[in-house]
Design an enzyme around this catalytic site. Structure first.
Site, PDB file in Angstrom:
ATOM      1  N   ARG A 284      41.449  41.678  39.534  1.00 49.96           N
ATOM      2  CA  ARG A 284      40.447  41.366  38.519  1.00 49.96           C
ATOM      3  C   ARG A 284      40.928  41.822  37.148  1.00 49.96           C
ATOM      4  O   ARG A 284      40.733  41.115  36.147  1.00 49.96           O
ATOM      5  CB  ARG A 284      39.104  42.029  38.853  1.00 49.96           C
ATOM      6  CG  ARG A 284      38.390  41.386  40.019  1.00 49.96           C
ATOM      7  CD  ARG A 284      37.007  41.992  40.213  1.00 49.96           C
ATOM      8  NE  ARG A 284      36.078  41.595  39.162  1.00 49.96           N
ATOM      9  CZ  ARG A 284      34.879  42.139  38.981  1.00 49.96           C
ATOM     10  NH1 ARG A 284      34.471  43.114  39.792  1.00 49.96           N
ATOM     11  NH2 ARG A 284      34.077  41.724  38.023  1.00 49.96           N
TER      12      ARG A 284
ATOM     13  N   CYS B 250      34.179  49.324  33.972  1.00 47.46           N
ATOM     14  CA  CYS B 250      34.428  48.478  35.140  1.00 47.46           C
ATOM     15  C   CYS B 250      33.812  47.115  34.832  1.00 47.46           C
ATOM     16  O   CYS B 250      33.900  46.642  33.712  1.00 47.46           O
ATOM     17  CB  CYS B 250      33.860  49.106  36.409  1.00 47.46           C
ATOM     18  SG  CYS B 250      32.088  49.478  36.314  1.00 47.46           S
TER      19      CYS B 250
END
Length: 273
Positions: A175, A231
């Site tokens: 990611r 995050c």
């Protein structure tokens, strides 16, 4: 080394206030249901979305509630600044760390994260209950610790080179590199950010307090760095923040809005690779 994560086996639980932070991102009602089935005796339930986030805001997927709302939560929970508080979840999850960070932000510095999840706490004999717990309301005035909070504007200055801070992305490497993006509309990472997958903080499903984790962290950031962790939504960055503090990193902030907030505006810059 700071004590952030701690085994309850080493704690006198007679003087503890407990917070149950169990939650499931796949089933948002599961945490409350599990609490009602059974919880540590005296524990109050803090829900990730109902208590620890303001889901009405548009600043990311799990925005931080305003200070008035958090103050009301602390008072409803009967907390005082000097209280010894243990937060638990299912073990190896990010939710207790989110609650712990919010307590740290509010000035409740005697709070720790249980290394054991709920089932482990039961197994070692900590008393449980299925009663709805109600605390005697307090009049606590939080002492906000702005040194651990990074608003979006601070992150923007960091990207521009204006703060000297290091951005640290807690998501998976795939990611981070922008190879896959299962949730957010734009793949990639905040420009200049480094990567440390929060899953590396665990071993056999529990947070790993052995020196190997600190050594791995030190390969990505140094103890002299001022670090901003983020995050996708600000949740899994919380255990990375906590583990950095556990391993003696002094200057750490959390960007609660995280990547989902970063890409929420029309004009954005991201990096891939």
């Amino acid at each position: 080394m700071s004590e952030v994560f701690k085994s309850v086996k080493d704690v006198d639980v007679q003087t503890i206030k407990w917070i149950d932070a169990r939650f499931s991102l796949q089933d948002v009602k599961a945490g409350r249901k599990n609490y009602e089935k059974g919880h540590i005796k005296g524990a109050l339930y803090w829900d990730l979305e109902a208590d620890l986030s303001d889901m009405s805001k548009k600043t990311g997927r799990h925005p931080l509630p305003d200070k008035e709302t958090l103050t009301a939560l602390f008072r409803k929970s009967g907390l005082e600044l000097h209280d010894r508080i243990i937060i638990y979840d299912d073990g190896g999850s990010p939710f207790a760390a989110r609650a712990w960070w919010i307590l740290q932000y509010g000035g409740f510095k005697n709070s720790i994260i249980s290394l054991e999840g709920y089932e482990e706490l039961v197994a070692i004999g900590i008393p449980t209950s299925d009663d709805e717990e109600v605390a005697e309301q307090s009049n606590v005035d939080p002492v906000w610790d702005e040194t651990i909070y990074a608003p979006r504007e601070f992150v923007e200055k960091t990207v521009e080179g204006g703060t000297g801070n290091v951005l640290l992305d807690a998501r998976s490497a795939e990611r981070y590199r922008g190879e896959v993006e299962p949730i957010d509309r734009i793949a990639g990472h905040i420009p200049g950010a480094r990567n440390f997958d929060w899953e590396q903080l665990k071993k056999d499903g529990s947070f790993n307090l052995h020196d190997e984790v600190g050594k791995r962290l030190s390969q990505v950031v140094t103890h002299d760095d001022d670090v901003v962790v983020y995050c996708g939504s600000g949740v899994t960055a919380a255990p990375l923040f906590a583990m950095l503090k556990q391993n003696g990193f002094e200057n750490v902030k959390l960007y609660v809005g995280s990547y989902s907030d970063w890409i929420s505006r029309e004009t954005i810059e991201v990096e891939k690779g």
